[in-house]
Design a protein around this motif. Structure first.
Motif, mmCIF file in Angstrom:
data_model
loop_
_atom_site.group_PDB
_atom_site.id
_atom_site.type_symbol
_atom_site.label_atom_id
_atom_site.label_comp_id
_atom_site.label_asym_id
_atom_site.label_seq_id
_atom_site.Cartn_x
_atom_site.Cartn_y
_atom_site.Cartn_z
ATOM 1 N N ILE A 120 0.832 -1.201 0.000
ATOM 2 C CA ILE A 120 0.000 0.000 0.000
ATOM 3 C C ILE A 120 0.870 1.256 0.000
ATOM 4 N N SER A 121 1.831 1.320 0.923
ATOM 5 C CA SER A 121 2.693 2.503 1.007
ATOM 6 C C SER A 121 3.548 2.660 -0.237
ATOM 7 N N GLY A 122 4.019 1.546 -0.805
ATOM 8 C CA GLY A 122 4.809 1.622 -2.025
ATOM 9 C C GLY A 122 4.009 2.146 -3.199
ATOM 10 N N PHE A 135 11.950 13.487 1.867
ATOM 11 C CA PHE A 135 11.933 12.290 2.705
ATOM 12 C C PHE A 135 10.866 12.326 3.800
ATOM 13 N N ASP A 136 10.115 13.400 3.901
ATOM 14 C CA ASP A 136 9.203 13.571 5.025
ATOM 15 C C ASP A 136 7.752 13.211 4.699
ATOM 16 N N HIS A 137 7.522 12.513 3.600
ATOM 17 C CA HIS A 137 6.167 12.080 3.264
ATOM 18 C C HIS A 137 5.775 10.888 4.143
ATOM 19 N N ILE A 138 4.535 10.889 4.613
ATOM 20 C CA ILE A 138 4.073 9.833 5.517
ATOM 21 C C ILE A 138 4.132 8.466 4.864
ATOM 22 N N TYR A 140 6.297 7.411 2.711
ATOM 23 C CA TYR A 140 7.688 6.947 2.711
ATOM 24 C C TYR A 140 8.058 6.373 4.074
ATOM 25 N N TYR A 141 7.615 7.036 5.150
ATOM 26 C CA TYR A 141 7.891 6.512 6.485
ATOM 27 C C TYR A 141 7.198 5.166 6.695
ATOM 28 N N PHE A 142 5.961 5.051 6.216
ATOM 29 C CA PHE A 142 5.265 3.764 6.315
ATOM 30 C C PHE A 142 6.025 2.680 5.554
ATOM 31 N N TRP A 147 9.471 -2.087 5.713
ATOM 32 C CA TRP A 147 10.733 -2.744 5.325
ATOM 33 C C TRP A 147 11.406 -3.335 6.557
ATOM 34 N N VAL A 148 11.478 -2.569 7.643
ATOM 35 C CA VAL A 148 12.109 -3.046 8.875
ATOM 36 C C VAL A 148 11.361 -4.261 9.415
#
Length: 236
Positions: A120-122, A135-138, A140-142, A147-148
């Motif tokens: 979904i986030s991708g 880099f601060d888009h939500i 991208y953080y999701f 990934w982790v």
């Protein structure tokens, strides 16, 4: 005394193998994307791969195509590998064999949820964000969080499989052996005999926890397909 190598159904080996290859490819290429454009949390000095975003996106798209089939198989034919009614309770029996099995089921289930968050986030990311330093888009953080989680779950999944079933279980996933009743020539007849009402009744009678997770996972997969149609995000 050596343990006999267990037998894994052919469909499970196909979907598990395809999903595993795509997940590992997405994890590696995803790290390279982060390493190339971001690197705020640490990075490795390696040569830049210019089309790495496209490579990662390709793994992501193919994984999204395979994921519905693997998820449906997992929640039905392979549901014994996922959380059961008493799995949470049995997680209190630390160190006992059932604890290891229950932990493995928890990890397997968590991987499906993390996979949904990843696709979904991708799908909602834009290709120009990272090259532009955004880099601060939500989303991208999701994507980083998923990934982790996927890396941790994959590592624990392999370790738990080795712990629960040992080398015989790991070899059974890679085995080319085929039982006559598992032959592809019998798939059509088995599909025709598939009872939708029976599957629905089993779903209703199943664990509320697992039913809820199945709805979340399958609903999330559908969302990953349709959400970008209503927003301007592109897969990544």
């Amino acid at each position: 005394m050596t343990r006999l190598t267990p037998y894994q159904p052919l469909l499970f080996r196909i979907w598990h193998g395809a999903s595993g290859i795509l997940v590992i490819g997405a994890i590696i290429s995803g790290f390279l994307v982060y390493n190339t454009f971001d690197g705020r949390f640490g990075k490795i000095i390696i040569p830049k791969i210019n089309p790495i975003q496209d490579i990662h996106g390709t793994f992501g798209v193919f994984f999204l195509i395979v994921l519905p089939f693997f998820a449906v198989y997992s929640f039905h034919a392979g549901k014994h590998r996922l959380l059961q009614r008493d799995s949470i309770q049995k997680l209190t029996q630390v160190g006992k064999p059932i604890w290891w099995v229950s932990l493995q089921r928890l990890v397997n289930t968590s991987m499906l949820i993390a996979a949904v968050l990843a696709v979904i986030s991708g799908r909602m990311m834009k290709e120009e964000w990272l090259p532009s330093g955004e880099f601060d888009h939500i989303w991208y953080y999701f994507h980083l969080i998923s990934w982790v989680i996927m890396v941790c779950c994959l590592a624990i999944h392999v370790l738990m499989s080795a712990k629960v079933g040992g080398v015989p279980l790991l070899l059974s996933i890679l085995s080319w052996k085929l039982r006559p009743e598992d032959s592809p020539k019998n798939w059509y007849s088995r599909f025709r005999s598939w009872n939708i009402r029976g599957e629905f009744n089993q779903f209703i009678a199943g664990s509320l926890l697992l039913k809820s997770i199945e709805v979340i996972v399958l609903g999330g997969i559908i969302t990953a397909f349709v959400l970008p149609l209503f927003f301007s995000g592109t897969g990544g």
